[in-house]
Motif scaffolding. Structure first.
Motif, PDB file in Angstrom:
ATOM      1  N   PRO A 186      41.926  42.281  36.621  1.00  0.00           N
ATOM      2  CA  PRO A 186      41.921  41.052  37.405  1.00  0.00           C
ATOM      3  C   PRO A 186      42.780  39.991  36.716  1.00  0.00           C
ATOM      4  O   PRO A 186      42.669  39.775  35.514  1.00  0.00           O
ATOM      5  CB  PRO A 186      40.442  40.645  37.403  1.00  0.00           C
ATOM      6  CG  PRO A 186      39.699  41.927  37.225  1.00  0.00           C
ATOM      7  CD  PRO A 186      40.556  42.758  36.319  1.00  0.00           C
ATOM      8  N   GLY A 187      43.641  39.359  37.459  1.00  0.00           N
ATOM      9  CA  GLY A 187      44.580  38.419  36.872  1.00  0.00           C
ATOM     10  C   GLY A 187      45.977  38.988  36.758  1.00  0.00           C
ATOM     11  O   GLY A 187      46.936  38.250  36.543  1.00  0.00           O
ATOM     12  N   GLY A 188      46.088  40.340  36.870  1.00  0.00           N
ATOM     13  CA  GLY A 188      47.399  40.949  36.939  1.00  0.00           C
ATOM     14  C   GLY A 188      47.913  41.628  35.697  1.00  0.00           C
ATOM     15  O   GLY A 188      48.983  42.253  35.738  1.00  0.00           O
ATOM     16  N   ALA A 189      47.207  41.546  34.552  1.00  0.00           N
ATOM     17  CA  ALA A 189      47.672  42.222  33.340  1.00  0.00           C
ATOM     18  C   ALA A 189      47.627  43.728  33.534  1.00  0.00           C
ATOM     19  O   ALA A 189      46.620  44.279  33.998  1.00  0.00           O
ATOM     20  CB  ALA A 189      46.808  41.817  32.149  1.00  0.00           C
ATOM     21  N   THR A 190      48.728  44.417  33.197  1.00  0.00           N
ATOM     22  CA  THR A 190      48.799  45.871  33.334  1.00  0.00           C
ATOM     23  C   THR A 190      49.105  46.512  31.990  1.00  0.00           C
ATOM     24  O   THR A 190      49.802  45.927  31.151  1.00  0.00           O
ATOM     25  CB  THR A 190      49.876  46.286  34.348  1.00  0.00           C
ATOM     26  OG1 THR A 190      51.157  45.869  33.869  1.00  0.00           O
ATOM     27  CG2 THR A 190      49.619  45.661  35.709  1.00  0.00           C
ATOM     28  N   HIS A 191      48.600  47.723  31.811  1.00  0.00           N
ATOM     29  CA  HIS A 191      48.817  48.450  30.565  1.00  0.00           C
ATOM     30  C   HIS A 191      48.440  49.906  30.789  1.00  0.00           C
ATOM     31  O   HIS A 191      47.691  50.234  31.733  1.00  0.00           O
ATOM     32  CB  HIS A 191      47.957  47.851  29.446  1.00  0.00           C
ATOM     33  CG  HIS A 191      46.498  47.800  29.800  1.00  0.00           C
ATOM     34  ND1 HIS A 191      45.945  46.730  30.472  1.00  0.00           N
ATOM     35  CD2 HIS A 191      45.494  48.689  29.610  1.00  0.00           C
ATOM     36  CE1 HIS A 191      44.660  46.958  30.667  1.00  0.00           C
ATOM     37  NE2 HIS A 191      44.365  48.154  30.162  1.00  0.00           N
ATOM     38  N   PRO A 192      48.921  50.816  29.944  1.00  0.00           N
ATOM     39  CA  PRO A 192      48.559  52.224  30.084  1.00  0.00           C
ATOM     40  C   PRO A 192      47.201  52.519  29.459  1.00  0.00           C
ATOM     41  O   PRO A 192      46.803  51.888  28.483  1.00  0.00           O
ATOM     42  CB  PRO A 192      49.671  52.943  29.315  1.00  0.00           C
ATOM     43  CG  PRO A 192      50.089  51.964  28.271  1.00  0.00           C
ATOM     44  CD  PRO A 192      49.943  50.603  28.900  1.00  0.00           C
ATOM     45  N   VAL A 193      46.485  53.463  30.038  1.00  0.00           N
ATOM     46  CA  VAL A 193      45.256  53.991  29.436  1.00  0.00           C
ATOM     47  C   VAL A 193      45.346  55.512  29.430  1.00  0.00           C
ATOM     48  O   VAL A 193      45.967  56.118  30.309  1.00  0.00           O
ATOM     49  CB  VAL A 193      43.988  53.536  30.192  1.00  0.00           C
ATOM     50  CG1 VAL A 193      43.787  52.038  30.056  1.00  0.00           C
ATOM     51  CG2 VAL A 193      44.034  53.932  31.654  1.00  0.00           C
ATOM     52  N   LEU A 194      44.743  56.114  28.412  1.00  0.00           N
ATOM     53  CA  LEU A 194      44.754  57.572  28.267  1.00  0.00           C
ATOM     54  C   LEU A 194      43.341  58.107  28.388  1.00  0.00           C
ATOM     55  O   LEU A 194      42.367  57.430  28.049  1.00  0.00           O
ATOM     56  CB  LEU A 194      45.329  57.969  26.905  1.00  0.00           C
ATOM     57  CG  LEU A 194      46.721  57.437  26.548  1.00  0.00           C
ATOM     58  CD1 LEU A 194      47.126  57.935  25.163  1.00  0.00           C
ATOM     59  CD2 LEU A 194      47.742  57.855  27.591  1.00  0.00           C
TER      60      LEU A 194
END
Length: 278
Positions: A188-196
């Motif tokens: 929420p808020g737009g932060a994106t990142h990869p998760v494994l």
């Protein structure tokens, strides 16, 4: 001036220079930036074992945790931040305090052991956090996930602690290809990142955690290989992290070594110099 007096004066000047240098370095580390060496794979593939970075201490202001801890086990040295600045501990406040944002990669002091941890901030004060089927839910709503291929690395001991990675395609022989499915997570808020993810395990399905006021909820991006806020302190986990335990925000990898020592320049990863941390 006698030769003996001259030598003594030279030694005194040298000692003064060393003391001044240490004081300047201590002030710089306390107020501005703290070096941090990634020891484990809990933040892959955002951060790799052997990444070296500086933590921005100005981002959230200052508390007792801003004071450095000095630990050199080989020489029996274990000086905690509370030994330097314990007088400021206890009110969960900060000087020139700034609020962290969801999605920040943060270095903080473990609430029990005092060791420095690095994780991603996913839960803010007052929010309800839960994992269902490996999907993060915030206030009852699942975060957005998009498949993003496979993270691949060589199955071999990594870093100073010689830790072997966990793989979704087990068993893998030494030197073989270790794979983990990768997804892009949007908070929420737009932060994106990869998760494994490695596979289904207990931490993929949890109860509801309600984050207390003045505390935060952290998780590693390598979701199945991270000791974080999903594990209560009583079970040797992190639990909720008080505001005053935040040390700073990790913004950029300075360089990265794939070997056992940062001095082994032939193992440096050329593609990670000054890599921005998202």
């Amino acid at each position: 001036m006698s030769e003996k007096t001259g030598i003594l004066s030279s030694i005194v000047e040298t000692l003064k220079t060393i003391v001044y240098a240490l004081l300047i370095a201590g002030i710089f580390r306390t107020l501005f930036f703290q070096p941090f060496w990634i020891p484990s794979g809990s933040m892959k593939d955002t951060l790799l074992i052997g990444d070296f970075l500086f933590v921005n201490k100005m981002a959230y202001g200052y508390s007792y945790a801003s004071c450095p801890s000095i630990r050199i086990p080989r020489f029996g040295i274990d000086i905690d931040a509370r030994d330097f600045c314990g007088v400021f501990d206890g009110d969960n406040g900060r000087l020139f305090g700034g609020e962290p944002e969801r999605g920040d990669v943060v270095v903080f002091r473990h609430p029990v052991t005092g060791r420095d941890f690095i994780k991603r901030l996913v839960g803010l004060p007052g929010e309800r956090i839960q994992m269902r089927g490996g999907v993060l839910h915030i206030n009852g709503e699942p975060v957005e996930l998009e498949d993003d291929g496979v993270f691949v690395e060589t199955y071999m001991p990594q870093g100073p602690e010689q830790l072997s990675p966990r793989c979704a395609n087990t068993p893998v022989s030494p030197g073989g290809t270790c794979e983990k499915p990768r997804q892009t997570e949007t908070l929420p808020g737009g932060a994106t990142h990869p998760v494994l993810n490695v596979g289904e395990q207990a931490s993929d399905n949890t109860g509801v955690f309600t984050v207390p006021e003045g505390h935060y909820f952290f998780m590693g991006d390598n979701r199945d290989n991270s000791t974080d806020s999903r594990v209560p302190r009583a079970s040797r986990g992190v639990g909720f992290v008080p505001y005053e335990n935040l040390i700073g925000r990790a913004d950029r990898v300075m360089f990265s070594s794939g070997g056992r020592s940062m001095l082994a320049f032939w193992t440096w990863r050329g593609d990670r110099f000054f890599e921005r941390i998202e």
